[in-house]
Structure formats: structure tokens, C-alpha cells
Design a protein around this motif. Structure first.
Motif, PDB file in Angstrom:
ATOM      1  N   SER A 296     -66.293 -20.926 -94.774  1.00 51.38           N
ATOM      2  CA  SER A 296     -65.659 -19.778 -95.433  1.00 51.38           C
ATOM      3  C   SER A 296     -64.726 -20.294 -96.519  1.00 51.38           C
ATOM      4  CB  SER A 296     -64.858 -18.941 -94.430  1.00 51.38           C
ATOM      5  OG  SER A 296     -63.722 -19.672 -94.001  1.00 51.38           O
ATOM      6  N   GLY A 297     -64.275 -19.379 -97.353  1.00 51.88           N
ATOM      7  CA  GLY A 297     -63.304 -19.738 -98.377  1.00 51.88           C
ATOM      8  C   GLY A 297     -61.990 -20.176 -97.750  1.00 51.88           C
ATOM      9  N   THR A 298     -61.588 -19.469 -96.703  1.00 52.60           N
ATOM     10  CA  THR A 298     -60.337 -19.820 -96.018  1.00 52.60           C
ATOM     11  C   THR A 298     -60.393 -21.253 -95.504  1.00 52.60           C
ATOM     12  OG1 THR A 298     -60.015 -17.532 -95.301  1.00 52.60           O
ATOM     13  CG2 THR A 298     -58.823 -19.221 -94.068  1.00 52.60           C
TER      14      THR A 298
ATOM     15  N   THR B 203     -59.973 -23.742 -98.421  1.00 52.51           N
ATOM     16  CA  THR B 203     -58.624 -23.903 -98.988  1.00 52.51           C
ATOM     17  C   THR B 203     -57.689 -24.583 -97.979  1.00 52.51           C
ATOM     18  OG1 THR B 203     -58.118 -21.645 -98.304  1.00 52.51           O
ATOM     19  CG2 THR B 203     -58.753 -21.962-100.601  1.00 52.51           C
TER      20      THR B 203
ATOM     21  N   TYR C 167     -54.426 -15.118-103.599  1.00 50.23           N
ATOM     22  CA  TYR C 167     -54.866 -15.111-102.206  1.00 50.23           C
ATOM     23  C   TYR C 167     -55.784 -16.309-101.989  1.00 50.23           C
ATOM     24  CZ  TYR C 167     -57.266 -13.543 -97.937  1.00 50.23           C
ATOM     25  OH  TYR C 167     -57.790 -13.461 -96.661  1.00 50.23           O
ATOM     26  N   HIS C 168     -55.529 -17.025-100.923  1.00 50.16           N
ATOM     27  CA  HIS C 168     -56.366 -18.191-100.646  1.00 50.16           C
ATOM     28  C   HIS C 168     -56.958 -18.130 -99.245  1.00 50.16           C
ATOM     29  CE1 HIS C 168     -54.766 -19.777-104.354  1.00 50.16           C
ATOM     30  NE2 HIS C 168     -53.542 -19.609-103.905  1.00 50.16           N
ATOM     31  N   GLY C 169     -57.034 -16.936 -98.678  1.00 51.11           N
ATOM     32  CA  GLY C 169     -57.560 -16.797 -97.335  1.00 51.11           C
ATOM     33  C   GLY C 169     -56.437 -16.529 -96.353  1.00 51.11           C
TER      34      GLY C 169
ATOM     35  N   GLU D 128     -55.519 -19.911-108.218  1.00 52.03           N
ATOM     36  CA  GLU D 128     -56.761 -19.340-108.714  1.00 52.03           C
ATOM     37  C   GLU D 128     -56.652 -19.408-110.251  1.00 52.03           C
ATOM     38  OE1 GLU D 128     -55.993 -15.484-106.111  1.00 52.03           O
ATOM     39  OE2 GLU D 128     -58.016 -15.407-106.962  1.00 52.03           O
TER      40      GLU D 128
ATOM     41  N   ASN E  95     -57.252 -11.672-106.946  1.00 55.36           N
ATOM     42  CA  ASN E  95     -56.770 -10.977-105.755  1.00 55.36           C
ATOM     43  C   ASN E  95     -55.475 -10.199-105.960  1.00 55.36           C
ATOM     44  OD1 ASN E  95     -58.692 -11.693-103.486  1.00 55.36           O
ATOM     45  ND2 ASN E  95     -58.351 -13.684-104.432  1.00 55.36           N
TER      46      ASN E  95
ATOM     47  N   ASP F  33     -58.487 -23.039-106.628  1.00 49.07           N
ATOM     48  CA  ASP F  33     -59.228 -22.206-105.694  1.00 49.07           C
ATOM     49  C   ASP F  33     -60.203 -21.366-106.505  1.00 49.07           C
ATOM     50  OD1 ASP F  33     -60.243 -20.432-103.922  1.00 49.07           O
ATOM     51  OD2 ASP F  33     -58.319 -19.700-103.163  1.00 49.07           O
TER      52      ASP F  33
ATOM     53  N   VAL G  53     -62.956 -20.067-105.144  1.00 46.76           N
ATOM     54  CA  VAL G  53     -63.787 -19.373-104.159  1.00 46.76           C
ATOM     55  C   VAL G  53     -64.460 -18.156-104.816  1.00 46.76           C
ATOM     56  CG1 VAL G  53     -63.592 -17.877-102.102  1.00 46.76           C
ATOM     57  CG2 VAL G  53     -62.613 -20.182-102.089  1.00 46.76           C
ATOM     58  N   MET G  54     -63.694 -17.464-105.644  1.00 40.63           N
ATOM     59  CA  MET G  54     -64.237 -16.278-106.305  1.00 40.63           C
ATOM     60  C   MET G  54     -64.892 -16.615-107.646  1.00 40.63           C
ATOM     61  SD  MET G  54     -62.160 -12.818-107.252  1.00 40.63           S
ATOM     62  CE  MET G  54     -61.769 -12.255-105.614  1.00 40.63           C
TER      63      MET G  54
ATOM     64  N   LYS H 266     -68.265 -18.091-101.444  1.00 40.43           N
ATOM     65  CA  LYS H 266     -68.971 -16.889-101.927  1.00 40.43           C
ATOM     66  C   LYS H 266     -70.358 -17.193-102.519  1.00 40.43           C
ATOM     67  CE  LYS H 266     -64.688 -14.262-102.508  1.00 40.43           C
ATOM     68  NZ  LYS H 266     -64.606 -13.039-101.754  1.00 40.43           N
TER      69      LYS H 266
HETATM   70  C1  PLP Z   1     -59.691 -16.942-104.312  1.00 39.56           C
HETATM   71  C2  PLP Z   1     -60.016 -16.797-102.861  1.00 39.56           C
HETATM   72  N1  PLP Z   1     -59.722 -17.799-102.028  1.00 39.56           N
HETATM   73  C3  PLP Z   1     -60.007 -17.735-100.716  1.00 39.56           C
HETATM   74  C4  PLP Z   1     -60.596 -16.624-100.180  1.00 39.56           C
HETATM   75  C5  PLP Z   1     -60.937 -16.576 -98.723  1.00 39.56           C
HETATM   76  O1  PLP Z   1     -62.324 -16.659 -98.557  1.00 39.56           O
HETATM   77  P1  PLP Z   1     -63.015 -16.136 -97.210  1.00 39.56           P
HETATM   78  O2  PLP Z   1     -62.828 -14.676 -97.179  1.00 39.56           O
HETATM   79  O3  PLP Z   1     -64.447 -16.577 -97.353  1.00 39.56           O
HETATM   80  O4  PLP Z   1     -62.333 -16.837 -96.086  1.00 39.56           O
HETATM   81  C6  PLP Z   1     -60.919 -15.544-101.011  1.00 39.56           C
HETATM   82  C7  PLP Z   1     -61.532 -14.333-100.454  1.00 39.56           C
HETATM   83  O5  PLP Z   1     -61.703 -13.338-101.088  1.00 39.56           O
HETATM   84  C8  PLP Z   1     -60.619 -15.639-102.387  1.00 39.56           C
HETATM   85  O6  PLP Z   1     -60.911 -14.660-103.232  1.00 39.56           O
END
Ligand code: PLP
Length: 422
Positions: A113-115, A118, A141-143, A203, A208, A236, A238-239, A264
Motif C-alpha cells: 500500500s501507499g502507507t 511511506t 497526506y502520506h497514509g 507530495e 490531499n 511521496d 503515491v498519487m 496506486k
Molecule cells: C500521497 C499519498 N501518500 C500515501 C497515501 C496512502 O496510500 P494507501 O491508501 O495506499 O495506503 C495516499 C493515499 O491516498 C496518498 O495520496
């Protein structure tokens, strides 16, 4: 109404009826549609209502729903390989492909997962620097990792208050908060505690607090400060990874991080994440080095197959990004025109294929404080109007809307037309 019956029953078994809170449409006084099917740019609920989807599973579905190549890869792989917990050629293929096609991924590790990506990157940065403090930006937001859940808002530069019950104060006492796009707020932290700061996580295009891109100079200065203090700069993405450009937001700025996190899109819609970057840092992970991180499902064959199919398709079709950019521009211009006609307060922040329409009286939105000044009540009304008319948007003012390769000019026309009728 099958959809609302299912949602009502779901609430007996899952908190709020959902497995992730934003899906519950809190504060909107309506039930979320229960979705049963997706195809291209469309999704369908249990009552067979059709929606043009601008959420895209919160980003991953950049090729639209159930892309034929992704589906085929999942089916073909599942015939022979579901999970082994052992090395596979498939995970090598994906790792190699990412390292060879994206800048500054010298080495990487897959997670789920993204969480996870990070929090693992932060642990690695702490392990490598032997420092404990990290800097994050208000509104990023980083999870749901404890260390990231710090109340963000005015005055948080000095006082760290957990953003959720269950987060011990001890988990966040090493999390320092700076203001996005405000280098002085970063300098202030570094002047006092720079020698103790393991990492800065950002980010590079925030998604977020609604979409807010970093200023070029801000990111350049951030890099310089991190280099000066021996602090690890983590993007980060992730997005934004494989989203705003195949090579992520980093390629739009040309400012290099030390580590980065993707998720993602890279899993083709299946649970995934990855962190990576400088080889000397990644080599500190177990089993090579002392920093421990592991995962039963990491590099799962079906996830790898779905991700590989999606990434290959994106990489071999650079025109997709131009197409999404043009559609994004069309939507932006159309929405701005309507806002002018109707006297709606509107600021649109967009990078290529992700954007936020802020119902905001100001002329710009560049940080969390400015984003928070948006009219959330008006956004709520707009959201409900659009949903009723077959547009699936994020149910919050502080989220991004995403385009996919299957959106067309007709979809954009319909969006603008509905906005005019709002
Ligand atoms: C920039 C960013 N980092 C981390 C996350 C967390 O990812 P996850 O929901 O897959 O744990 C998200 C989730 O939207 C995100 O947008």
C-alpha cells in the motif's frame, strides 16, 4: 433500491459501512452508491445507474476500468501463480522495468500500500541517518501511519497534536510540521533542529488538500536545505507517480529526491506500493543491511502482473498523457467560463490529468490554509448535483479529480454542461 439496502446492511458489519472512511459520504446526507461494475470511463451501481467516473479508484485506474490488457494479465497469471512468498521472475521484470524507465529508482522494494511505502521509507531514512525527527507539510497526506497523523492547521508549526485518538503523543513528537510552499517555515525548523532531522517527506504535487503543486523554487530550495543538513528528501508520489507524467511529478520539476514512494497506478488497481531511490540507502534494508522491513504479500504475482501490464501500456503510449492533458485543459477552461458566467467563486489547480475545482473566493490556492478557506457547503451541493446527473466525483472539496485515458471530449462537455445547470 438495492444499492441503498446493501449500504444500510453494510453498516451493521463494517464501521460506517465502509473499509475506508472517505467512501461513506460523511456530512453529505446521502448514501454512497454501491458499485458493482466498471468499464472504461464508466462505473455502474447496484441499481444499474451509470456514472462517468472522475475518481478512478482514487487514482489507479488511469487506463479506465477493466482495461483488457490488465484483465488478461491477471487471468493468465492466476492460472499458475497466486502467492508463493518466494522470489519470482515476474517481480524482477517489474522492478527492472521501473528502474529502467523512471529516473532515480536505482533500487526498490515492493510493498502492499501507499502507507506501507511511506512509513518504510521514513524508517529507512531514520535508520540511515541515525536521527529521529521528520518534517512533513500541513495538508499533505502520506497514509495512516501514526507518525504522519498530526493535526495540521494554523499554529501547528510548534505544537504537535495527534490528529486521531489512538496515536500516542510519543509517536508524533518527532514529527515537525512546515507550511507547503513556504521555505521560511522549513528554514525555521532546520535552524533549530536541522542536525536531528532524518527526512523531509513531501507530495511534490499535493493531492490531499485538493491539488496544490509545489512551486519550482520552493522544491529547489528544499533540496538544497536537505543536502546541506544531510537530511533525506522523500517524494511521496503515491498519487502522482505514473500519473502527471510517466516519470512522475519529479520529471516535471527536475529536482531529485533521495527516496521516493509510488503506489496506486503501479499495481494496475490491485493493492500495492513501492519505495526506492538511492542504492546506498536501499542497501541498508534487510537482508543486506540492518533496517528491517518485510511483507508476506509483497511482490505478489497477480499484483505484479497487473501492474506490469498497466505500466507497459502507459510507457509505450506517451500520447496518452498529451490526450489527458488536453482534456484536462478543456475541462478547466469550460469550468472557468461557467464560473464567470454564473459568478461562482472558483480557483482551479491542475497538473495534466489531476485537478481540483476549489470553490474559493481567493485568486489562488497554494497551501493548506488557503485550501481550507474554500466553501465546502457549496462544494457539497455541487457534488450532489453532479452525482444525481451521472458524474462520479470525489465527495470532498479537498480531493483530486482524475482523468483516465478512456475519457473523451463528450464526457468533458457533459461535465461543463452540468456545471452550467448547477
Ligand atoms: C500521497 C499519498 N501518500 C500515501 C497515501 C496512502 O496510500 P494507501 O491508501 O495506499 O495506503 C495516499 C493515499 O491516498 C496518498 O495520496
Amino acid at each position: 433500491m438495492r444499492s441503498s439496502d446493501i449500504f444500510k446492511e453494510s453498516q451493521k458489519y463494517m464501521p460506517g459501512g465502509v473499509n475506508s472512511p472517505v467512501r461513506a459520504y460523511v456530512g453529505l446526507d446521502i448514501d454512497p452508491p454501491v458499485i458493482k461494475k466498471g468499464s472504461g470511463a464508466y462505473i455502474y451501481d447496484e441499481d444499474d445507474n451509470e456514472y462517468i467516473d472522475f475518481v478512478g479508484a482514487w487514482g489507479p485506474m488511469i487506463l479506465g476500468h477493466c482495461d483488457e490488457d490488465v484483465v488478461k494479465a491477471i487471468k493468465d497469471t492466476a492460472e499458475n501463480a497466486i502467492a508463493f512468498g518466494a522470489p519470482t521472475d515476474l517481480e524482477l521484470k517489474v522492478a527492472k522495468f521501473i528502474c529502467n524507465t523512471v529516473d532515480n529508482f536505482e533500487m526498490l522494494r515492493m510493498v502492499n500500500s501507499g502507507t506501507e511505502a511511506t512509513m518504510s521509507a521514513i524508517k529507512l531514512a531514520r535508520g540511515c541517518t541515525k536521527r529521529d525527527k521528520i518534517v512533513k507539510f500541513a495538508g499533505c497526506y502520506h497514509g495512516h501511519f501514526d507518525g504522519f497523523l498530526v493535526a495540521a492547521g494554523s499554529g501547528v508549526l510548534t505544537s504537535n497534536i495527534p490528529g486521531s485518538p489512538g496515536v500516542p503523543v510519543g509517536s508524533i513528537e518527532n514529527t515537525l510540521i512546515a507550511q507547503y510552499n513556504d521555505i521560511d517555515s522549513v528554514k525555521e525548523l532546520f535552524e533549530k533542529q536541522g542536525e536531528d532531522i532524518a527526512a523531509v517527506i513531501i507530495e511534490p504535487i499535493a493531492g490531499n488538500m485538493g491539488v496544490i503543486p509545489a512551486d519550482q523554487k520552493f522544491l529547489e530550495d528544499l533540496r538544497e536545505i536537505c543536502t546541506k543538513y544531510g537530511t533525506i528528501l522523500i517524494y511521496d508520489e503515491v498519487m502522482t507517480g505514473f500519473r502527471v507524467a510517466y516519470k512522475g511529478a519529479e520529471s516535471l520539476y527536475g529536482v531529485k529526491p533521495d527516496l521516493k514512494t509510488y503506489a496506486k497506478i503501479m499495481g494496475g488497481g490491485l493493492p500495492c506500493g513501492v519505495y526506492g531511490g538511492r542504492r546506498d540507502l536501499m542497501e541498508q534494508l534487510t537482508p543486506l543491511g540492518p533496517v528491517y522491513q518485510a511483507g508476506t504479500m509483497s511482490g505478489n504475482p497477480i499484483v505484479m502482473a497487473a501492474g506490469y501490464a498497466q505500466l507497459q501500456k502507459l510507457y509505450s503510449n506517451p500520447g496518452y498523457y498529451d490526450k489527458m492533458d488536453k482534456l484536462g485543459e478543456m475541462l478547466q477552461k469550460g469550468a472557468e467560463e461557467v464560473a464567470k458566467e454564473k459568478g461562482l467563486p472558483l480557483v482551479i489547480n491542475r497538473r495534466v490529468n489531476m485537478m481540483t475545482l476549489f470553490f474559493n473566493e481567493s485568486s489562488k490556492v497554494t497551501n493548506y490554509e488557503e485550501a481550507k478557506a474554500s466553501n465546502t457547503e457549496l462544494y457539497g451541493k455541487f457534488f450532489k448535483h453532479m452525482l444525481k446527473n451521472g458524474m462520479f466525483l470525489a465527495p470532498s472539496q479537498f480531493e483530486a479529480m482524475f482523468l483516465c485515458t478512456r475519457h473523451t471530449e463528450e464526457h468533458i462537455d457533459k461535465y461543463v454542461d452540468l456545471m452550467r445547470k448547477f
